[in-house]
Write a protein that holds these residues in place. Structure first.
Motif, mmCIF file in Angstrom:
data_model
loop_
_atom_site.group_PDB
_atom_site.id
_atom_site.type_symbol
_atom_site.label_atom_id
_atom_site.label_comp_id
_atom_site.label_asym_id
_atom_site.label_seq_id
_atom_site.Cartn_x
_atom_site.Cartn_y
_atom_site.Cartn_z
ATOM 1 N N SER A 136 0.828 -1.214 0.000
ATOM 2 C CA SER A 136 0.000 0.000 0.000
ATOM 3 C C SER A 136 0.863 1.265 0.000
ATOM 4 O O SER A 136 0.713 2.156 0.844
ATOM 5 C CB SER A 136 -0.953 0.010 1.192
ATOM 6 O OG SER A 136 -1.810 -1.114 1.154
ATOM 7 N N ASN A 137 1.804 1.311 -0.984
ATOM 8 C CA ASN A 137 2.720 2.436 -1.152
ATOM 9 C C ASN A 137 3.705 2.595 0.005
ATOM 10 O O ASN A 137 4.221 3.696 0.250
ATOM 11 C CB ASN A 137 1.957 3.746 -1.368
ATOM 12 C CG ASN A 137 1.377 3.837 -2.770
ATOM 13 O OD1 ASN A 137 1.992 3.412 -3.742
ATOM 14 N ND2 ASN A 137 0.177 4.386 -2.873
ATOM 15 N N ALA A 138 3.966 1.491 0.699
ATOM 16 C CA ALA A 138 4.989 1.460 1.746
ATOM 17 C C ALA A 138 5.938 0.293 1.466
ATOM 18 O O ALA A 138 5.590 -0.646 0.747
ATOM 19 C CB ALA A 138 4.350 1.292 3.125
ATOM 20 N N VAL A 139 7.136 0.374 2.006
ATOM 21 C CA VAL A 139 8.126 -0.688 1.838
ATOM 22 C C VAL A 139 7.597 -1.967 2.469
ATOM 23 O O VAL A 139 7.187 -1.978 3.637
ATOM 24 C CB VAL A 139 9.469 -0.276 2.489
ATOM 25 C CG1 VAL A 139 10.477 -1.413 2.396
ATOM 26 C CG2 VAL A 139 10.015 0.985 1.825
ATOM 27 N N GLY A 140 7.595 -3.048 1.683
ATOM 28 C CA GLY A 140 7.012 -4.302 2.143
ATOM 29 C C GLY A 140 8.042 -5.363 2.486
ATOM 30 O O GLY A 140 8.984 -5.120 3.234
ATOM 31 N N THR A 141 7.865 -6.555 1.892
ATOM 32 C CA THR A 141 8.679 -7.727 2.219
ATOM 33 C C THR A 141 9.823 -7.899 1.231
ATOM 34 O O THR A 141 9.632 -7.758 0.016
ATOM 35 C CB THR A 141 7.801 -8.999 2.195
ATOM 36 O OG1 THR A 141 6.712 -8.827 3.115
ATOM 37 C CG2 THR A 141 8.610 -10.227 2.588
ATOM 38 N N VAL A 142 11.002 -8.212 1.747
ATOM 39 C CA VAL A 142 12.173 -8.431 0.895
ATOM 40 C C VAL A 142 11.961 -9.677 0.041
ATOM 41 O O VAL A 142 11.599 -10.746 0.548
ATOM 42 C CB VAL A 142 13.449 -8.580 1.743
ATOM 43 C CG1 VAL A 142 14.625 -9.028 0.875
ATOM 44 C CG2 VAL A 142 13.781 -7.267 2.435
#
Length: 217
Positions: free
Chosen positions: A97-103
């Motif tokens: 949702s426009n945020a840094v997620g999972t590597v």
């Protein structure tokens, strides 16, 4: 006449490889006479630094939207040296949702040259485990390796397009991600698309035709 199945197999693989060709999923490098296809702003970049550097912890991430679907083949980016020593960890990360997620995949690389001068970017080869989807957002995240003890102060050079590409940028000084719209770092993402089902059917028809022609001789 005896069929040469080995020749047929090699021919089939050659045709399929041509269909499953590499595609550019994202690219904001510029082209100029000095740096060919990997032009970027040599004098400035997003800080990437460790806790033991002169500026403290600083992580950087930029969002991009993939322009092609396929298996990630490589990620290309510059990383200029400012001070200290060490390496950085570069990751392709999912979007939340426009945020840094999972590597999704991580590489470790050294700096590519000194801040203020052009040097060849690093080409980080994918291991085949990550598939990107066209129209989907992802992030490129860069942090120092062994952040708690790293003395490295590096800069992820920004793009220097005539109209600099601006997009979602994130930075983290150790207490969470902060988001803004800013000039993106320079990078390129390539994928290898799998053949479409229709292409596979067509290839199957071609191969069958070749077999029949050879069998008739």
């Amino acid at each position: 006449m005896k069929l040469n199945m080995r020749s047929y197999a090699i021919l089939s693989l050659t045709v399929i490889s041509a269909v499953a060709s590499a595609q550019v999923a994202f690219n904001d490098f510029s082209s100029d006479s000095n740096s060919a296809i990997y032009g970027y702003y040599t004098g400035s970049g997003w800080t990437v630094s460790g806790a033991a550097s002169g500026v403290g912890i600083f992580r950087s991430a930029n969002q991009f939207v993939s322009n092609a679907s396929g298996t990630l083949t490589d990620l290309i980016l510059p990383m200029s040296f400012a001070a200290g020593s060490g390496t950085v960890d570069v990751s392709i990360v999912s979007d939340n949702s426009n945020a840094v997620g999972t590597v999704l995949e991580t590489w470790t690389m050294g700096t590519t040259g000194s801040l203020g001068s052009w040097s060849t970017p690093n080409i980080l080869a994918g291991d085949g485990s990550v598939a990107l989807v066209s129209g989907t957002a992802y992030w490129v995240e860069v942090v120092t390796t062994g952040e708690a003890n790293s003395t490295l102060w590096a800069a992820w050079n920004q793009n220097d397009l005539v109209s600099p590409l601006i997009g979602p940028d994130a930075y983290n000084t150790g207490s969470g991600w902060n988001y803004q719209q800013a000039t993106l770092g320079a990078f390129m993402v390539d994928v290898k698309a799998a053949p479409e089902p229709a292409s596979l059917i067509a290839l199957g028809g071609i191969a069958l035709g070749l077999l029949r022609r050879r069998a008739a001789k």
